[in-house]
Design a protein around this motif. Structure first.
Motif, mmCIF file in Angstrom:
data_model
loop_
_atom_site.group_PDB
_atom_site.id
_atom_site.type_symbol
_atom_site.label_atom_id
_atom_site.label_comp_id
_atom_site.label_asym_id
_atom_site.label_seq_id
_atom_site.Cartn_x
_atom_site.Cartn_y
_atom_site.Cartn_z
ATOM 1 N N VAL A 87 0.873 -1.181 0.000
ATOM 2 C CA VAL A 87 0.000 0.000 0.000
ATOM 3 C C VAL A 87 0.909 1.229 0.000
ATOM 4 O O VAL A 87 2.039 1.183 0.487
ATOM 5 N N GLY A 88 0.425 2.325 -0.579
ATOM 6 C CA GLY A 88 1.240 3.538 -0.590
ATOM 7 C C GLY A 88 0.522 4.695 -1.253
ATOM 8 O O GLY A 88 -0.622 4.560 -1.718
ATOM 9 N N ILE A 89 1.208 5.838 -1.263
ATOM 10 C CA ILE A 89 0.669 7.053 -1.884
ATOM 11 C C ILE A 89 1.619 7.452 -3.011
ATOM 12 O O ILE A 89 2.818 7.648 -2.771
ATOM 13 N N LEU A 90 1.105 7.550 -4.212
ATOM 14 C CA LEU A 90 1.933 7.973 -5.336
ATOM 15 C C LEU A 90 2.335 9.437 -5.129
ATOM 16 O O LEU A 90 1.531 10.236 -4.635
ATOM 17 N N PRO A 91 3.565 9.824 -5.490
ATOM 18 C CA PRO A 91 4.007 11.205 -5.254
ATOM 19 C C PRO A 91 3.234 12.203 -6.112
ATOM 20 O O PRO A 91 2.595 11.836 -7.098
ATOM 21 N N LEU A 92 3.329 13.462 -5.719
ATOM 22 C CA LEU A 92 2.605 14.537 -6.399
ATOM 23 C C LEU A 92 2.985 14.631 -7.884
ATOM 24 O O LEU A 92 2.163 14.953 -8.731
ATOM 25 N N ASP A 93 4.245 14.322 -8.194
ATOM 26 C CA ASP A 93 4.700 14.447 -9.593
ATOM 27 C C ASP A 93 4.603 13.127 -10.363
ATOM 28 O O ASP A 93 5.189 12.978 -11.423
ATOM 29 N N SER A 94 3.844 12.172 -9.832
ATOM 30 C CA SER A 94 3.739 10.869 -10.485
ATOM 31 C C SER A 94 3.075 10.984 -11.854
ATOM 32 O O SER A 94 2.116 11.725 -12.039
ATOM 33 N N GLU A 95 3.611 10.240 -12.803
ATOM 34 C CA GLU A 95 3.014 10.162 -14.143
ATOM 35 C C GLU A 95 1.924 9.091 -14.179
ATOM 36 O O GLU A 95 1.186 8.973 -15.150
ATOM 37 N N GLU A 96 1.870 8.291 -13.127
ATOM 38 C CA GLU A 96 0.960 7.144 -13.090
ATOM 39 C C GLU A 96 -0.396 7.526 -12.501
ATOM 40 O O GLU A 96 -0.470 8.248 -11.511
ATOM 41 N N SER A 97 -1.461 7.003 -13.091
ATOM 42 C CA SER A 97 -2.795 7.120 -12.504
ATOM 43 C C SER A 97 -3.046 5.866 -11.681
ATOM 44 O O SER A 97 -2.870 4.755 -12.171
ATOM 45 N N GLY A 98 -3.441 6.060 -10.418
ATOM 46 C CA GLY A 98 -3.737 4.904 -9.559
ATOM 47 C C GLY A 98 -4.968 4.146 -10.014
ATOM 48 O O GLY A 98 -5.158 2.981 -9.664
ATOM 49 N N VAL A 99 -5.822 4.831 -10.811
ATOM 50 C CA VAL A 99 -7.026 4.164 -11.340
ATOM 51 C C VAL A 99 -6.636 3.478 -12.649
ATOM 52 O O VAL A 99 -6.989 3.894 -13.749
ATOM 53 N N CYS A 100 -5.832 2.444 -12.499
ATOM 54 C CA CYS A 100 -5.297 1.694 -13.642
ATOM 55 C C CYS A 100 -4.916 0.316 -13.108
ATOM 56 O O CYS A 100 -4.521 0.194 -11.939
ATOM 57 N N GLU A 101 -5.031 -0.700 -13.932
ATOM 58 C CA GLU A 101 -4.840 -2.066 -13.418
ATOM 59 C C GLU A 101 -3.408 -2.368 -13.000
ATOM 60 O O GLU A 101 -3.174 -3.061 -12.013
ATOM 61 N N VAL A 102 -2.419 -1.867 -13.745
ATOM 62 C CA VAL A 102 -1.012 -2.136 -13.426
ATOM 63 C C VAL A 102 -0.225 -0.828 -13.518
ATOM 64 O O VAL A 102 -0.367 -0.082 -14.487
ATOM 65 N N ILE A 103 0.593 -0.545 -12.486
ATOM 66 C CA ILE A 103 1.387 0.694 -12.483
ATOM 67 C C ILE A 103 2.814 0.409 -11.998
ATOM 68 O O ILE A 103 3.073 -0.628 -11.390
ATOM 69 N N LEU A 104 3.712 1.357 -12.272
ATOM 70 C CA LEU A 104 5.084 1.292 -11.752
ATOM 71 C C LEU A 104 5.242 2.327 -10.639
ATOM 72 O O LEU A 104 4.864 3.483 -10.810
ATOM 73 N N VAL A 105 5.787 1.911 -9.497
ATOM 74 C CA VAL A 105 5.969 2.804 -8.345
ATOM 75 C C VAL A 105 7.381 2.629 -7.813
ATOM 76 O O VAL A 105 7.870 1.495 -7.723
ATOM 77 N N HIS A 106 8.026 3.725 -7.430
ATOM 78 C CA HIS A 106 9.339 3.634 -6.781
ATOM 79 C C HIS A 106 9.143 2.961 -5.420
ATOM 80 O O HIS A 106 8.176 3.237 -4.717
ATOM 81 N N GLU A 107 10.080 2.089 -5.031
ATOM 82 C CA GLU A 107 9.900 1.309 -3.800
ATOM 83 C C GLU A 107 9.770 2.188 -2.548
ATOM 84 O O GLU A 107 9.180 1.778 -1.545
ATOM 85 N N HIS A 108 10.304 3.411 -2.593
ATOM 86 C CA HIS A 108 10.273 4.278 -1.404
ATOM 87 C C HIS A 108 8.919 4.931 -1.148
ATOM 88 O O HIS A 108 8.776 5.718 -0.223
#
Length: 356
Positions: A87-108
């Motif tokens: 579980v986590g919070i994508l950063p403010l400058d993320s290019e990824e939309s959390g409303v998507c089936e598969v995403i890439l997230v930095h481990e931190h």
């Protein structure tokens, strides 16, 4: 694969939301974690803040609080492996939309999700938990015996703040914006079925007849409240305020009046204006005013360890039922666009979570 984005054609215009077909994900980089999203909570998007920090784009990704399963990890990832629940919070400058089936997230930006916590609760609690920790542990120090006023305590954030304050031994007072909210707050009980309510006093402000400052001073024996968490305040007199919703908010003078000596006022009112007499009153009380902006954690990597420790603690409290969030029924993906429009208009009283 579709993802949800927000569009604002010109400043001041209402945001519209669109599903866009995504190209396949880029290769997983060294510190990336590929996550299959199981739930994503929807939060109001601060377009003004995005413009100020130069992150305004034509299409803004929607949905940043996510929970899911790790599919693949980059070569230098040390905290996670495939099949981990995260579980986590994508950063403010993320290019990824959390409303998507598969995403890439930095481990931190991720922590492990306890097995007994469901996907929707994990995603729906993580931001409100972070906000409550920021307010009660970093902008003030809640401890046994302190008195805490949580304004609009039946909101998703208010509920978590009340539960955290009471867990730390504080006496909690709260305001309710409707009869339904009042009944909800009066029913709140600690984990383990204790008889004492979580909220020592619920002040119903829905009719506009009750003086919040007077009620708080009465409840604290005239000493005032140690910590105030507002949900916005009125800066002007009732006649000059534009919307009816703001009539439920206390005036800034009421907050200053009810603050105790050495008290902490934690505000979400980003345009707060204090006149010299207001500042003088705060000076005489030795009180502080702090602005609650939970985005600060990711704006500097110095705080990374502390930030991840908070997220882990939030999950632990969710697992042990200290936190019981205000969630709506999980929403299917095809209703995400309509739900986000409701959230953006501030019309949702419970946290909206998309479940995959």
């Amino acid at each position: 694969m579709k993802a949800l984005y927000g569009q604002q054609n010109s400043p001041g215009e209402e945001m519209t939301f669109v599903f866009q077909e995504r190209e396949s994900l880029p290769p997983t980089r060294d510190h990336d974690v590929k996550v299959q999203v199981r739930a994503c909570a929807l939060s109001w998007m601060d377009t003004k803040l995005l413009s100020e920090v130069k992150l305004k784009k034509e299409l803004v990704p929607v949905g940043r609080e996510i929970s899911g399963v790790v599919l693949e990890v980059g070569s230098k990832v040390t905290f996670f492996q495939p099949d981990d629940e995260v579980v986590g919070i994508l950063p403010l400058d993320s290019e990824e939309s959390g409303v998507c089936e598969v995403i890439l997230v930095h481990e931190h930006y991720l922590v492990h999700k306890p097995q007994k916590v469901c996907w929707a609760e994990a995603a729906g609690t993580v931001r409100d938990g972070l906000r409550a920790y920021t307010a009660l542990h970093y902008l003030s120090q809640v401890s046994p015996g302190t008195s805490v006023l949580v304004l609009d305590g039946a909101s998703p954030f208010g509920t978590i703040a009340i539960q955290l304050a009471q867990h730390r031994g504080a006496k909690v007072i709260s305001t309710a914006h409707s009869l339904e909210d009042k009944q909800y707050l009066e029913r709140l009980r600690p984990t383990g079925g204790g008889r004492q309510p979580l909220v020592a006093r619920v002040i119903d402000v829905s009719h506009g007849k009750i003086d919040v400052a007077e009620s708080c001073l009465e409840e604290t024996g005239g000493l005032g409240v140690d910590i105030v968490l507002d949900a916005g305040v009125r800066l002007y007199s009732a006649e000059d305020e534009p919307t009816s919703k703001s009539q439920l908010l206390p005036h800034k003078h009421d907050i200053i009046t009810l603050l105790g000596v050495g008290g902490h006022w934690i505000t979400m009112e980003k345009n707060l204006q204090l006149d010299p007499p207001d500042s003088h009153s705060l000076f005489l009380k030795g009180a502080t005013v702090s602005f609650l902006n939970d985005e600060i954690w990711n704006l500097s990597s110095v705080q990374q360890g502390k930030y991840l420790a908070i997220l882990e603690d939030i999950m632990e409290k969710l697992s042990s039922s200290v936190f019981r969030p205000q969630l709506d029924e999980p929403i299917p993906l095809y209703e995400a666009k309509v739900s986000m429009e409701i959230v953006q208009k501030n019309q949702a009283r419970k946290r909206q979570v998309i479940q995959f």
